[in-house]
Design a protein around this motif. Structure first.
Motif, short mmCIF file in Angstrom:
data_model
loop_
_atom_site.label_atom_id
_atom_site.label_comp_id
_atom_site.label_asym_id
_atom_site.label_seq_id
_atom_site.Cartn_x
_atom_site.Cartn_y
_atom_site.Cartn_z
N GLY A 36 0.80 -1.23 0.00
CA GLY A 36 0.00 0.00 0.00
C GLY A 36 0.83 1.26 0.00
N GLY A 37 2.15 1.14 0.19
CA GLY A 37 3.01 2.32 0.27
C GLY A 37 3.02 3.08 -1.03
N GLN A 38 3.12 4.38 -0.94
CA GLN A 38 3.19 5.23 -2.12
C GLN A 38 4.42 4.89 -2.94
OE1 GLN A 38 2.04 7.21 -4.52
NE2 GLN A 38 1.33 8.80 -3.13
N LYS A 39 4.29 4.87 -4.25
CA LYS A 39 5.45 4.63 -5.12
C LYS A 39 5.78 5.91 -5.87
CE LYS A 39 7.46 1.19 -8.11
NZ LYS A 39 7.33 -0.24 -8.40
N TYR A 40 7.02 6.33 -5.77
CA TYR A 40 7.45 7.57 -6.42
C TYR A 40 8.46 7.28 -7.52
CZ TYR A 40 5.48 10.01 -2.35
OH TYR A 40 4.66 10.49 -1.38
N VAL A 41 8.34 8.02 -8.60
CA VAL A 41 9.34 7.96 -9.66
C VAL A 41 10.44 8.96 -9.33
CG1 VAL A 41 9.80 8.31 -12.12
CG2 VAL A 41 7.65 7.23 -11.39
N ILE A 42 11.67 8.46 -9.20
CA ILE A 42 12.81 9.31 -8.86
C ILE A 42 13.77 9.34 -10.05
CG2 ILE A 42 14.70 9.71 -7.23
CD1 ILE A 42 11.92 9.84 -5.89
N ALA A 43 14.00 10.52 -10.57
CA ALA A 43 14.89 10.66 -11.73
C ALA A 43 16.31 10.95 -11.28
CB ALA A 43 14.39 11.80 -12.62
N LEU A 91 14.24 18.00 -16.20
CA LEU A 91 13.09 18.23 -17.07
C LEU A 91 11.94 17.28 -16.73
CD1 LEU A 91 14.71 18.81 -20.58
CD2 LEU A 91 13.37 20.46 -19.23
N ALA A 92 12.30 16.03 -16.40
CA ALA A 92 11.27 15.04 -16.05
C ALA A 92 10.48 15.48 -14.83
CB ALA A 92 11.91 13.68 -15.82
N VAL A 93 11.17 16.08 -13.86
CA VAL A 93 10.47 16.56 -12.67
C VAL A 93 9.63 17.79 -13.01
CG1 VAL A 93 10.80 17.60 -10.38
CG2 VAL A 93 12.12 15.59 -11.04
N GLN A 94 10.18 18.69 -13.82
CA GLN A 94 9.44 19.90 -14.20
C GLN A 94 8.17 19.56 -14.97
OE1 GLN A 94 9.73 22.89 -13.15
NE2 GLN A 94 11.52 22.30 -11.96
N SER A 95 8.21 18.50 -15.77
CA SER A 95 7.06 18.16 -16.61
C SER A 95 6.13 17.17 -15.92
CB SER A 95 7.55 17.58 -17.93
OG SER A 95 8.21 16.35 -17.69
N GLY A 96 6.46 16.80 -14.67
CA GLY A 96 5.59 15.91 -13.92
C GLY A 96 5.74 14.44 -14.28
N GLN A 97 6.76 14.11 -15.09
CA GLN A 97 6.99 12.70 -15.43
C GLN A 97 7.73 11.96 -14.32
OE1 GLN A 97 8.49 14.03 -19.27
NE2 GLN A 97 7.59 12.17 -20.13
N ASP A 116 11.65 22.76 -5.17
CA ASP A 116 11.78 22.81 -3.71
C ASP A 116 12.84 21.78 -3.34
OD1 ASP A 116 9.79 24.73 -3.21
OD2 ASP A 116 8.22 23.19 -3.27
N PHE A 117 13.80 22.20 -2.52
CA PHE A 117 14.94 21.34 -2.15
C PHE A 117 14.85 20.84 -0.72
CE2 PHE A 117 16.95 23.60 -5.71
CZ PHE A 117 17.68 22.58 -6.31
N GLY A 228 6.26 23.52 -5.25
CA GLY A 228 4.84 23.48 -4.91
C GLY A 228 4.17 22.12 -5.07
N GLU A 229 4.93 21.12 -5.53
CA GLU A 229 4.35 19.77 -5.74
C GLU A 229 5.05 18.76 -4.82
OE1 GLU A 229 2.18 18.96 -8.51
OE2 GLU A 229 2.07 21.09 -9.03
N ASN A 230 4.38 17.64 -4.62
CA ASN A 230 5.01 16.52 -3.89
C ASN A 230 5.60 16.91 -2.53
OD1 ASN A 230 4.78 13.93 -5.20
ND2 ASN A 230 5.81 14.89 -6.95
N ALA A 231 4.87 17.77 -1.82
CA ALA A 231 5.32 18.19 -0.49
C ALA A 231 5.46 16.98 0.44
CB ALA A 231 4.36 19.21 0.09
N ASP A 232 4.59 15.97 0.23
CA ASP A 232 4.63 14.77 1.08
C ASP A 232 5.94 14.01 0.87
OD1 ASP A 232 3.79 14.34 -1.51
OD2 ASP A 232 2.28 12.83 -1.02
N LEU A 233 6.36 13.91 -0.39
CA LEU A 233 7.62 13.22 -0.70
C LEU A 233 8.80 13.99 -0.12
CD1 LEU A 233 9.48 11.20 -2.15
CD2 LEU A 233 9.10 12.48 -4.28
N LEU A 234 8.79 15.30 -0.27
CA LEU A 234 9.89 16.12 0.26
C LEU A 234 9.97 15.98 1.78
CD1 LEU A 234 12.15 18.08 -0.45
CD2 LEU A 234 10.49 19.96 -0.26
#
Ligand code: GLN
Length: 259
Positions: A36-43, A91-97, A116-117, A228-234
């Motif tokens: 059930g854990g969230q899966k994130y794509v990390i570039a 670019l992948a992060v900027q485009s939401g991929q 956001d770093f 402004g995106e993926n605040a939970d992941l950060l």
């Protein structure tokens, strides 16, 4: 949509666990993280050792790879690591991929406009490097020459910032190995690369050398998400980084690649 689905699934699982009166002991927690854990794509970058690279056995490894995996384990999420190249990863992060990027990425004010770093997890200078035996020893020696940089990097900015002053021109490459090859072949007089990466490659036998003192553009590396995106992941990265620093895992990872 995928995210929403897995959030819903996680919710349903929590409910059903509660309904069975199951307490979240270690085994249950492990199971729920897996299914059930969230899966994130990390570039990430392709070849930027010791941060990310393919080892002799063909495994994709490195400090960044181990750090994100350790944090994912600590925080109970999953990662799909995609080795895209440095500018492609951004670019992948900027485009939401991709959801996040860990690629020896320097925290800069300019990038803070669009990313956001996390807190810094490493610090590095940029250095000039030349072919083994080259008579180029300093920035002054670059007068009239062409130098190689990797697109979109701090090293590229550093080289460009001094080009007029020292009278050289800059040519860009997509990845570090191609850039090194161009310098070794003698097409370009020098390249600019993060110091720990250059030092690692030289130590591994690359036909390059690092002239004394031709460094600058010191920076901190951070994990980044789209602004402004993926605040939970950060937030999970931050919490996990603090944990693996406190429990010794972070140092163990660094030592395994740098000692
Ligand atoms: N630290 C440099 C930057 O962020 C280079 C990163 C890389 O080439 N992977 O620009």
């Amino acid at each position: 949509m995928k995210k929403l689905l897995s959030l819903l699934l996680a919710g349903v699982m929590t409910l059903s666990l509660a309904a069975c009166g199951g307490s979240a002991d270690a085994t249950d927690a492990d199971n729920s993280a897996e299914s059930g854990g969230q899966k994130y794509v990390i570039a990430t970058d392709t070849a930027f050792p010791p941060f990310e690279f393919t080892d002799a056995s063909g495994n994709f490894v490195g400090i960044d790879v181990d750090i994100i995996n350790a944090i994912a384990e600590d925080q109970g999420f999953e990662v799909d690591i995609q080795s895209l190249g440095f500018d492609a990863a951004l670019l992948a992060v900027q485009s939401g991929q991709a959801d996040g990027v860990i690629a020896g990425m320097s925290i800069t004010d300019e990038r803070k406009q669009t990313f956001d770093f996390s807190d810094p997890y490493y610090t590095a200078d940029v250095t000039m490097a030349v072919a083994k035996g080259s008579d180029i020893k300093s920035f002054e020696d670059l007068n009239g020459k062409v130098v190689a940089v990797k697109t979109g990097t701090n090293g590229a900015d550093f080289a460009k910032s001094m080009a007029d002053q020292y009278g050289y021109t800059v040519t860009e490459f997509k990845d570090s190995p191609t850039m090194y090859q161009d310098v070794i072949a003698g097409n370009t007089a020098a390249c600019f690369e993060d110091y720990p990466v250059m030092a690692y490659n030289v130590q591994q036998g690359a036909e390059l050398e690092i002239p004394e003192g031709m460094t600058g553009a010191g920076s901190d590396y951070g994990f980044a998400v789209k602004k402004g995106e993926n605040a939970d992941l950060l937030a999970a990265f931050q919490a996990g980084l603090a944990n693996i620093k406190a429990n010794g895992k972070y140092q163990e990872i660094i030592d395994s690649y740098t000692k």
